[in-house]
Design a protein around this motif. Structure first.
Motif, PDB file in Angstrom:
ATOM      1  N   ILE A  20       0.831  -1.198   0.000  1.00 34.55           N
ATOM      2  CA  ILE A  20       0.000   0.000   0.000  1.00 34.55           C
ATOM      3  C   ILE A  20       0.870   1.254   0.000  1.00 34.55           C
ATOM      4  N   THR A  43       0.795   3.360  -4.369  1.00 34.61           N
ATOM      5  CA  THR A  43       0.817   4.828  -4.345  1.00 34.61           C
ATOM      6  C   THR A  43       1.106   5.369  -5.739  1.00 34.61           C
ATOM      7  N   ASP A  69       4.912   7.658  -0.394  1.00 35.12           N
ATOM      8  CA  ASP A  69       3.667   8.407  -0.234  1.00 35.12           C
ATOM      9  C   ASP A  69       3.859   9.673   0.595  1.00 35.12           C
ATOM     10  N   THR A 120      -2.802   7.809  -0.105  1.00 38.97           N
ATOM     11  CA  THR A 120      -3.527   6.575   0.154  1.00 38.97           C
ATOM     12  C   THR A 120      -4.552   6.753   1.274  1.00 38.97           C
TER      13      THR A 120
END
Length: 393
Positions: free
Chosen positions: A63, A68, A268, A273
């Protein structure tokens, strides 16, 4: 980080705590090293080899990096924003936006609990689970330290029967809690909302040590208030203070001095996210005219739009191009970090030797107090040299 052989790479572990939270037999504890970074330790006499810790960590990494989008493909809705509560705007981080969102959602019962970190007067970082009845305990300051946010998350949420949870954290925390909700059956029915703080880096405990030395604070354990009191904010130890944008502090941020290695592999920086992400408006337009607090806000998901519609009457906001938000956070820095993250994804480590040698050099001049006597103009020359010749290449 935990691999499929249950080996822990302390260097790249962010210490989010999800491995401890998901372990069914309490085989994982956390240990702190000499620069204040915590990492998990597995007791193999207790471990039943269920591999849940690896699955949670692996999903989090997926994630945080692979899912991303690159900075050039961010299509979130962007706003300039601040809380319409002047006192909250002045005292809280991110112009009071995150605090205002949390407060409003609790007051109207749109969430049952807010999960966030707080630093107490003893310098201890605590995870707080804040319900409507203790809404006054909502944290409001900045914590530029590692936060083990989620080590008790599953047990706390399920035992309390909360149905709607808002988690506030750094992008690594948001990826971690989303991982827990993806793979934990007990959390499938829990509605998760997330707010991320823009974050290109955090610091280890040497940052706080330097601040105490810089402000000539003799108590080595004195609490450091990293940021507060309006815009751009002040850093304070007891009654001693320095403006947050002081060059000797800014030099440390720009060169990633005392930044843990795990921050360098995070893709990120803007927290896209998360449902909503918020960060300071570091652009001249606001820095030169605002003394209370200015933030940019990104609405990244359908859940984010739902949250924003519920709280937009409690904040001032203006539509802004996403490009303005990117500029405020340093496009070249974010793209450089994307390169490091891609290298980590493909190789399992980062090999940028020139960058890390420059980083270690800066840490050397800070750790040995040379930076305290280096003239400001010399620091600026060094900074430009490092950035133009070595860093962000």
């Amino acid at each position: 980080m935990i691999n499929e052989r249950l080996e822990i790479n302390n260097e790249y572990c962010s210490g989010c705590g999800i491995c401890k939270s998901i372990c069914p037999v309490d085989a994982i504890s956390f240990k702190k090293n000499d620069i204040g970074l915590s990492y998990p330790v597995i007791d193999f006499n207790v471990c039943v080899n269920c591999m849940l810790c690896f699955k949670a960590c692996d999903t989090k990494e997926d994630i945080n990096n692979k899912r991303t989008p690159p900075i050039d493909h961010v299509n979130s809705k962007a706003y300039y924003a601040y809380s319409i509560d002047d006192e909250l705007r002045y005292k809280a981080a991110t112009a009071g936006v995150v605090s205002q969102i949390s407060k409003t959602l609790l007051e109207v019962n749109d969430v049952d609990v807010v999960v966030a970190a707080s630093q107490n007067d003893n310098n201890t970082i605590e995870t707080k689970y804040i319900e409507k009845q203790n809404i006054d305990e909502l944290p409001s300051g900045s914590i530029y330290r590692q936060v083990v946010l989620l080590d008790n998350y599953i047990e706390k949420v399920t035992s309390s029967n909360w149905g709607k949870v808002l988690v506030i954290g750094l992008p690594c925390h948001i990826a971690a809690v989303k991982s827990l909700h993806e793979i934990t059956p007990k959390l499938k029915k829990v509605k998760l909302y997330t707010i991320a703080l823009f974050c290109k880096q955090t610091k280890d405990d040497r940052f706080a040590d330097f601040i105490r030395k810089y402000l000539k604070e003799k108590d080595k354990n004195a609490k450091v208030d990293f940021r507060g009191d309006g815009w751009p904010g002040v850093t304070r130890v007891n009654n001693k203070r320095v403006i947050f944008t002081d060059y000797k502090l800014s030099f440390m941020w720009g060169t990633f001095c005392y930044t843990p290695q795990y921050c360098m592999k995070c893709k990120d920086s803007l927290g896209v996210t998360a449902d909503i992400s918020v960060g300071d408006a570091w652009v001249k337009e606001y820095m030169s005219s605002d003394k209370k607090g200015s933030s940019f806000l990104l609405v990244n998901t359908d859940n984010g739009h739902e949250l924003f519609n519920h709280i937009k009457n409690n904040i001032y906001f203006e539509n802004k191009p996403v490009e303005t938000v990117l500029k405020s956070q340093g496009v070249s820095v974010i793209k450089f970090k994307e390169k490091l993250a891609d290298e980590f994804i493909h190789n399992g480590r980062i090999h940028n030797r020139l960058f890390f040698k420059a980083k270690k050099f800066v840490e050397f001049i800070y750790s040995n107090n040379f930076v305290l006597v280096i003239p400001k103009v010399a620091l600026k020359i060094l900074y430009r040299f490092l950035l133009s010749k070595i860093m962000f290449k």
